[in-house]
Design an enzyme around this catalytic site. Structure first.
Site, PDB file in Angstrom:
ATOM      1  N   GLY A  53      -2.610   1.216  -2.189  1.00 22.79           N
ATOM      2  CA  GLY A  53      -3.478   1.908  -3.123  1.00 22.79           C
ATOM      3  C   GLY A  53      -4.154   3.121  -2.503  1.00 22.79           C
ATOM      4  CG  LEU A 101       3.076  16.115  -3.940  1.00 23.66           C
ATOM      5  CD1 LEU A 101       2.849  17.599  -3.703  1.00 23.66           C
ATOM      6  CD2 LEU A 101       3.398  15.399  -2.629  1.00 23.66           C
ATOM      7  N   GLY A 102       0.885  12.386  -6.413  1.00 24.61           N
ATOM      8  CA  GLY A 102      -0.260  11.783  -7.094  1.00 24.61           C
ATOM      9  C   GLY A 102      -1.127  11.010  -6.126  1.00 24.61           C
ATOM     10  CB  SER A 135       1.263  -2.849  -1.112  1.00 24.84           C
ATOM     11  OG  SER A 135       0.028  -3.367  -1.571  1.00 24.84           O
ATOM     12  CG  HIS A 170       2.728  -7.488  -2.516  1.00 27.83           C
ATOM     13  ND1 HIS A 170       2.076  -6.640  -3.405  1.00 27.83           N
ATOM     14  CD2 HIS A 170       1.982  -7.484  -1.391  1.00 27.83           C
ATOM     15  CE1 HIS A 170       0.991  -6.157  -2.843  1.00 27.83           C
ATOM     16  NE2 HIS A 170       0.904  -6.655  -1.618  1.00 27.83           N
ATOM     17  CE  LYS A 195       3.927  -2.818  -3.821  1.00 28.07           C
ATOM     18  NZ  LYS A 195       3.654  -2.540  -5.207  1.00 28.07           N
ATOM     19  CG  ASP A 242       3.385  16.389  -8.565  1.00 31.19           C
ATOM     20  OD1 ASP A 242       3.272  15.198  -8.220  1.00 31.19           O
ATOM     21  OD2 ASP A 242       3.085  16.803  -9.707  1.00 31.19           O
ATOM     22  CD  GLU A 286      -1.948  -6.394  -6.558  1.00 28.01           C
ATOM     23  OE1 GLU A 286      -2.010  -5.720  -7.608  1.00 28.01           O
ATOM     24  OE2 GLU A 286      -1.475  -5.953  -5.496  1.00 28.01           O
TER      25      GLU A 286
END
Length: 292
Positions: A115, A8-9, A113, A168, A165, A30, A172
């Site tokens: 953030g 759960l960050g 992806s 990807h 990913k 968590d 990036e």
């Protein structure tokens, strides 16, 4: 759907919030008691879900993910589904799938992806796994992805999600490096009065317009000349994996490799490589050597 979330960050916590806002019933776990978790153990998480269960893992790749998968293999039942949404290497996904298959447990990898913006804007999701499992968790995926027709793809079998990913993230790396080099050149030139305004002008109409460019302008507005930003950038592994696979496939990746080396070099305060270069220039040409 009712789904479990492990981790759960910054990513996992925001994903839970988006899922709950979309009407899903999420049970979160968590290791940290200050995480806002719903249960305090994996055993309690499994007990809180009805079969067939779906549990999404958002913990760091490597040992944390390995340990979590190993524990779930002993706790879950045949027909349950484990989804790894972290940045695990695709080969490890394939290993995890085989290990869980021995217990009749299904597995999917979903490259994620977005953030810290994903909670409000949605996440780009790249899924790997069977068509049956993909359809089973599609309600969750549809809620997590951005509004509209894009942002979600079933990339292929197990491993495909994290494979794309990985690519990807390599792209990036190259895009960020190009933006950094271009801005640094404008900032160093006497001809350009305001590099920030130039970047802002590129946000509309230009072929280099992008969300990363938007974020660069935002960062410059928050901190003019980026005076409070350390000139260091961590590399998280995906570009390195991409380069290794590129070598095996015979696919040249010079931009990705250069951006990876730039990040690695940024971690060094006094790099030995340049010490050797300076020493050699001094030896053959008598060039001055700055001493600490």
């Amino acid at each position: 759907m009712k789904i479990g979330m492990i981790g759960l960050g910054r990513m996992g916590g925001n994903m839970v919030a988006r899922l709950k806002n979309g009407g899903h019933d999420v049970v979160g776990f968590d290791m940290s008691p200050d995480s806002g978790r719903d249960v305090d153990s994996l055993e309690a998480l499994v007990a809180a879900l009805e079969a067939p269960r779906a549990i999404w893992i958002m913990v760091p790749a490597g040992k944390p993910t390995d340990s979590t998968v190993d524990q779930l293999a002993q706790l879950l039942e045949p027909g349950d589904l484990v989804i790894d949404g972290g940045n695990t290497r695709y080969r490890e996904d394939q290993r995890h799938a085989k290990e869980l298959e021995q217990h009749g447990i299904h597995f999917m990898d979903v490259g994620t992806s977005g953030g810290v913006w994903g909670r409000t804007e949605g996440y780009a999701l790249m899924a790997g796994g069977s068509a049956e499992d993909y359809e089973h968790i599609r309600p969750v995926l549809e809620t997590l992805k951005p509004q509209g027709d894009s942002g979600l793809v079933h990339a292929g079998p197990v491993g495909a999600g994290h494979y794309v990913k990985m690519i990807h993230n390599g792209i990036e790396y190259g895009m960020m490096q190009a933006l950094g080099e271009g801005y640094a050149m404008m900032e160093a030139s006497e001809l350009v009065d305001n590099p920030r305004d130039v970047c802002d002008s590129w946000r509309e109409g230009s072929v280099v317009r992008s969300w990363l460019l938007d974020l660069l302008v935002r960062a410059l507005d928050d901190d003019k000349d980026l005076e409070h930003i350390a000139g260091r950038a961590q590399e998280t592994g995906e570009a390195k994996w991409m380069i290794e696979d590129g070598l095996n496939l015979g696919v040249p990746l010079p931009v990705t490799a250069a951006s990876l080396f730039a990040r690695q070099n940024s971690q060094l305060d006094d790099p030995m490589t340049m010490k050797v270069v300076a020493a050699l220039r001094n030896q053959f040409g008598g060039h001055a050597v700055d001493k600490a």
